[in-house]
Design a protein around this motif. Sequence first.
Motif, PDB file in Angstrom:
ATOM      1  N   LEU A   1       0.806  -1.215   0.000  1.00 22.78           N
ATOM      2  CA  LEU A   1       0.000   0.000   0.000  1.00 22.78           C
ATOM      3  C   LEU A   1       0.846   1.277   0.000  1.00 22.78           C
ATOM      4  O   LEU A   1       0.366   2.340  -0.361  1.00 22.78           O
ATOM      5  N   VAL A   2       2.117   1.160   0.399  1.00 23.92           N
ATOM      6  CA  VAL A   2       2.975   2.333   0.562  1.00 23.92           C
ATOM      7  C   VAL A   2       3.985   2.400  -0.582  1.00 23.92           C
ATOM      8  O   VAL A   2       4.649   1.422  -0.902  1.00 23.92           O
ATOM      9  N   ASP A   3       4.057   3.592  -1.197  1.00 21.86           N
ATOM     10  CA  ASP A   3       4.967   3.810  -2.327  1.00 21.86           C
ATOM     11  C   ASP A   3       6.248   4.523  -1.925  1.00 21.86           C
ATOM     12  O   ASP A   3       7.203   4.547  -2.695  1.00 21.86           O
ATOM     13  N   LEU A   4       6.255   5.139  -0.746  1.00 21.12           N
ATOM     14  CA  LEU A   4       7.395   5.975  -0.361  1.00 21.12           C
ATOM     15  C   LEU A   4       7.565   5.928   1.147  1.00 21.12           C
ATOM     16  O   LEU A   4       6.591   5.938   1.878  1.00 21.12           O
ATOM     17  N   VAL A   5       8.811   5.883   1.602  1.00 21.42           N
ATOM     18  CA  VAL A   5       9.127   6.013   3.024  1.00 21.42           C
ATOM     19  C   VAL A   5      10.023   7.234   3.168  1.00 21.42           C
ATOM     20  O   VAL A   5      11.058   7.338   2.506  1.00 21.42           O
TER      21      VAL A   5
END
Length: 82
Positions: A75-79
Amino acid sequence: VEAMAKAGADRIIFQWEAMAKEANTNDDTADDTIGQLEQAVELAEAIREYGMLCGISINPQTGVEEILPLLESGLVDLVDIL
């Protein structure tokens, strides 16, 4: 989330440490992390449902193991580390 999508946002980045900890009065940090994770997944799902990319921001002292299940969910594209 809806208001941001309608305003034209294409990505929302939220702060991991702002999720659920203040609402959880239990002293057990494992329970805190579970509450954070549940809340973060719900938010990430809502962001994706509106067709936006989703990022998560963590403090440098936060271990990646805390957010690993969220990262593995896809679900996450960037940290972002602040």
